[in-house]
Design a protein around this motif. Structure first.
Motif, PDB file in Angstrom:
ATOM      1  N   ASP B 137       0.818  -1.146   0.152  1.00  0.00           N
ATOM      2  CA  ASP B 137       0.007   0.055  -0.005  1.00  0.00           C
ATOM      3  C   ASP B 137       0.861   1.167   0.044  1.00  0.00           C
ATOM      4  O   ASP B 137       1.595   1.706   1.216  1.00  0.00           O
ATOM      5  N   ALA B 139       0.167   4.372   0.661  1.00  0.00           N
ATOM      6  CA  ALA B 139      -0.245   4.929   1.606  1.00  0.00           C
ATOM      7  C   ALA B 139       0.630   4.678   2.812  1.00  0.00           C
ATOM      8  O   ALA B 139       0.904   5.395   3.603  1.00  0.00           O
ATOM      9  N   ALA B 140       0.895   3.275   3.170  1.00  0.00           N
ATOM     10  CA  ALA B 140       1.585   2.951   4.248  1.00  0.00           C
ATOM     11  C   ALA B 140       3.024   3.183   4.115  1.00  0.00           C
ATOM     12  O   ALA B 140       3.842   3.835   4.999  1.00  0.00           O
ATOM     13  N   LYS B 157      10.828  -3.225   8.031  1.00  0.00           N
ATOM     14  CA  LYS B 157       9.702  -3.238   8.966  1.00  0.00           C
ATOM     15  C   LYS B 157       8.541  -3.022   7.906  1.00  0.00           C
ATOM     16  O   LYS B 157       7.273  -3.704   8.861  1.00  0.00           O
ATOM     17  N   ILE B 158       8.202  -2.323   6.838  1.00  0.00           N
ATOM     18  CA  ILE B 158       6.704  -2.293   6.088  1.00  0.00           C
ATOM     19  C   ILE B 158       6.840  -3.168   4.982  1.00  0.00           C
ATOM     20  O   ILE B 158       6.099  -4.162   4.955  1.00  0.00           O
ATOM     21  N   PRO B 161       7.743  -7.299   5.188  1.00  0.00           N
ATOM     22  CA  PRO B 161       6.542  -8.273   5.926  1.00  0.00           C
ATOM     23  C   PRO B 161       5.274  -8.212   5.319  1.00  0.00           C
ATOM     24  O   PRO B 161       4.719  -9.295   4.984  1.00  0.00           O
ATOM     25  N   MET B 162       5.020  -7.024   4.474  1.00  0.00           N
ATOM     26  CA  MET B 162       3.723  -6.864   3.603  1.00  0.00           C
ATOM     27  C   MET B 162       3.962  -7.892   2.243  1.00  0.00           C
ATOM     28  O   MET B 162       2.963  -8.229   1.692  1.00  0.00           O
ATOM     29  N   PRO B 236       3.801 -11.998   8.763  1.00  0.00           N
ATOM     30  CA  PRO B 236       3.089 -11.496  10.124  1.00  0.00           C
ATOM     31  C   PRO B 236       1.851 -11.964  10.203  1.00  0.00           C
ATOM     32  O   PRO B 236       1.172 -12.000   9.303  1.00  0.00           O
ATOM     33  N   LYS B 237       1.409 -12.156  11.667  1.00  0.00           N
ATOM     34  CA  LYS B 237      -0.037 -12.593  11.729  1.00  0.00           C
ATOM     35  C   LYS B 237      -1.060 -11.594  11.259  1.00  0.00           C
ATOM     36  O   LYS B 237      -2.079 -11.955  10.729  1.00  0.00           O
ATOM     37  N   GLY B 238      -0.884 -10.309  11.418  1.00  0.00           N
ATOM     38  CA  GLY B 238      -1.711  -9.409  11.205  1.00  0.00           C
ATOM     39  C   GLY B 238      -1.974  -9.485   9.399  1.00  0.00           C
ATOM     40  O   GLY B 238      -3.460  -9.266   8.892  1.00  0.00           O
ATOM     41  N   ILE B 239      -0.852  -9.868   8.706  1.00  0.00           N
ATOM     42  CA  ILE B 239      -1.306  -9.824   7.249  1.00  0.00           C
ATOM     43  C   ILE B 239      -2.072 -11.037   6.960  1.00  0.00           C
ATOM     44  O   ILE B 239      -2.963 -11.097   6.045  1.00  0.00           O
ATOM     45  N   LYS B 241      -4.210 -12.613   9.003  1.00  0.00           N
ATOM     46  CA  LYS B 241      -5.605 -12.307   9.233  1.00  0.00           C
ATOM     47  C   LYS B 241      -6.350 -11.591   8.260  1.00  0.00           C
ATOM     48  O   LYS B 241      -7.455 -11.741   8.030  1.00  0.00           O
ATOM     49  N   ALA B 242      -5.572 -10.516   7.827  1.00  0.00           N
ATOM     50  CA  ALA B 242      -6.360  -9.713   7.063  1.00  0.00           C
ATOM     51  C   ALA B 242      -6.449 -10.269   5.678  1.00  0.00           C
ATOM     52  O   ALA B 242      -7.742 -10.196   5.028  1.00  0.00           O
TER      53      ALA B 242
END
Lengths: 320, 249
Positions: B137, B139-140, B157-158, B161-162, B236-239, B241-242
């Motif tokens: 993204d 924006a990120a 960091k961004i 992982p993404m 990463p867990k957040g990714i 889950k998303a």
């Protein structure tokens, strides 16, 4: 606090995105950069934290020219919020909010304490959201987190690029109110980009109106509405500028300007308080089945009944 | 249960029935005789097979991932098409032809096989690294830069992982393809389990063919599953889950 001196930006090929703009923004002032799309408002904002280069002129933040500051350090000391929130999906809410403090090397306790303070400030219980991920929140919540993240290291200056632009009108209005409340306590120096005149009027201490990279008017909202500097400004504020300006004034302003009739007690009608917007008062007066309108008086008792003629006289007075 | 789920179940059951039938047929016809009778030779061939896969894919990984990262930096963005198109072209050449070409440079033996398989593994890794990094993204990234992250911090960091799930998918594809293609290394004297497969074809002897082909298949499936497990640790867990939430809607 933020000083723009003859700032220009010319793209290769000669297109001027920003044309000779000088502004002086005071400490704790909330300034909205307003204008149609492509007017250069976002460019001007992003010049402050050096995400955009400027070709001429100078910008100073807190007295030091941005060219003399280390890009990375200065950015960590300026809050930055963008429209599409830009939260990091790989990090929890706590990690997102604490990005800058983590880079600044804060201790674990200090970060935790700050996180809890900020979450309470934006009205989201810290324990509920600490381990959540951004995608699990609603758009409004994500934008609140975006604001909290920008406030994390308590920067004196905040840059906000249409932060509430992607939200639906009801949520937007609520977050605007919340943010104004936060600003009243924190007193940050804020540069805020918007294309929405109503948002600008609601939030700004002063408005910068831009067109094609040129400054049209830099003034308080009521001045912009009542005394537009040129054709473009009056067109931009719209045909209903008088109505818009009424939302800037409150009952107390009218009481200060006009001598209102004294009302005897025990009347049936609607009573407005000092802080109520004159826009609501007018709306009440124009209601198909109006009730008499009275104002509360500081020394007790009521003033009124208020009529549309009073509002008219007040508007004349203000625009004279 | 909707009809889609029913069909999925039927396909799954049919698949397992075929697998079981296949193993029952091969075992009852004593088609693993080569493995049982020559365990040392089998170990040698398997070892050589793994050696070729390991070296060629590690080299491809060490080249393609950094190349993909470089080609998505603003400075080198303009060269991206050259590299991607070259790698694409490499992929259109049949793997046997690449092996033959590599033999032209390095002669007969394991080095030629490693070179050919290295070239062949580059594209999926490069492509997925670039695609993954490009899908981050903007924006990120903008927010990260605006908050004062250094370019290196933004990358580690961004961006990485993404991009991780796309990158790992590319690496997985490359290695699984590599395991199968390494069977061809026999043709240029590279050894590996291809030796038994081609012997089986030439002698019309299923015991050689099956003793070579089935271990290659099992190896490929195992590695594939291994990477799926690895994905759980590296993305990463957040990714994750998303992605799951996005797939569900």
């Amino acid at each position: 606090m933020i000083e723009f001196t003859n700032v220009s930006k010319t793209y290769p090929g000669g297109v001027k995105a920003i044309d000779d703009i000088s502004l002086s923004i005071g400490h704790g002032e909330f300034v909205v950069l307003l204008g149609p799309s492509g007017c250069g408002k976002t460019t001007l904002l992003r010049m402050v934290n050096q995400l955009e280069e400027l070709t001429e002129g100078e910008i100073a933040v807190e007295g030091s020219s941005i060219h003399d500051l280390n890009k990375i350090d200065m950015r960590r000391n300026i809050g930055y919020v963008i429209q599409s929130n830009g939260l990091f999906p790989n990090m929890t809410i706590e990690d997102n909010v604490m990005v800058v403090p983590a880079m600044l090397g804060w201790s674990k306790e200090k970060k935790k304490e700050r996180f809890e303070y900020l979450m309470n400030l934006i009205g989201m219980p810290p324990e509920t959201y600490r381990k959540n991920f951004p995608h699990e929140l609603s758009g409004g919540q994500q934008q609140r987190i975006g604001v909290a993240r920008a406030l994390a290291a308590d920067p004196p200056v905040m840059l906000m690029d249409e932060p509430f632009g992607a939200l639906d009108p009801i949520i937007r209005a609520r977050i605007q109110e919340e943010f104004l409340d936060i600003q009243r306590t924190l007193k940050k120096t804020i540069l805020f980009v918007s294309h929405d005149i109503d948002e600008a009027i609601k939030l700004a201490d002063r408005i910068v109106l831009l067109k094609d990279g040129k400054l049209q008017q830099f003034d308080r909202p009521e001045e912009l509405l009542n005394r537009p500097a040129n054709e473009f400004v009056s067109e931009f504020v719209g045909e209903d500028s008088v109505l818009k300006s009424l939302s800037l004034y409150q009952v107390q302003d009218m009481k200060a300007k006009l001598t209102l009739p004294e009302a005897s007690d025990g009347l049936d009608g609607t009573v407005f308080k000092h802080g109520d917007s004159l826009r609501y008062v007018l709306s009440h007066l124009l209601h198909p089945t109006p009730k008499p309108v009275y104002f509360e008086r500081q020394e007790g008792g009521l003033a009124g009944p208020i009529s549309v003629a009073h509002i008219e006289a007040f508007v004349r007075e203000m625009t004279a | 249960m909707n009809s889609k789920a029913v069909i999925a179940w039927i396909v799954k059951i049919a698949f397992w029935v075929v697998i079981i039938a296949f193993f029952w047929w091969t075992i009852s016809n004593n088609m693993y005789a080569q493995i049982l009778e020559n365990p040392e030779q089998f170990a040698g061939l398997l070892g050589r097979h793994l050696q070729i896969v390991l070296i060629s894919s590690s080299l491809a990984l060490l080249t393609a991932v950094p190349a993909g990262i470089l080609l998505t930096r603003p400075k080198f963005k303009k060269y991206e098409w050259i590299f991607v198109n070259t790698a694409n072209l490499g992929q259109t050449i049949p793997s046997i032809a690449i092996l033959a070409l590599a033999m032209g440079f390095l002669g007969i033996g394991i080095q030629a096989a490693i070179l050919a398989l290295y070239v062949y593994s580059l594209l999926p890794i490069l492509q997925n690294t670039i695609a993954g990094l490009k899908s981050v993204d903007p924006a990120a990234k903008d927010a990260a830069a605006g908050m004062g992250m250094t370019p290196t911090q933004i990358l580690f960091k961004i961006e990485l992982p993404m991009a991780a799930s796309s990158m790992i998918a590319g690496i997985r594809t490359a290695i699984v393809l590599n395991i199968g293609t390494t069977a061809l290394a026999y043709l240029i004297g590279g050894g590996g389990l291809g030796v038994w497969i081609f012997t089986g074809i030439q002698l019309f002897d299923n015991t050689y063919l099956i003793s070579g082909a089935v271990p290659v298949t099992i190896l490929a499936i195992t590695v594939d599953q291994l990477f799926r497990v690895m994905q759980l640790f590296l993305v990463p867990k957040g990714i994750r889950k998303a992605q799951k939430a996005a797939a569900a809607t």
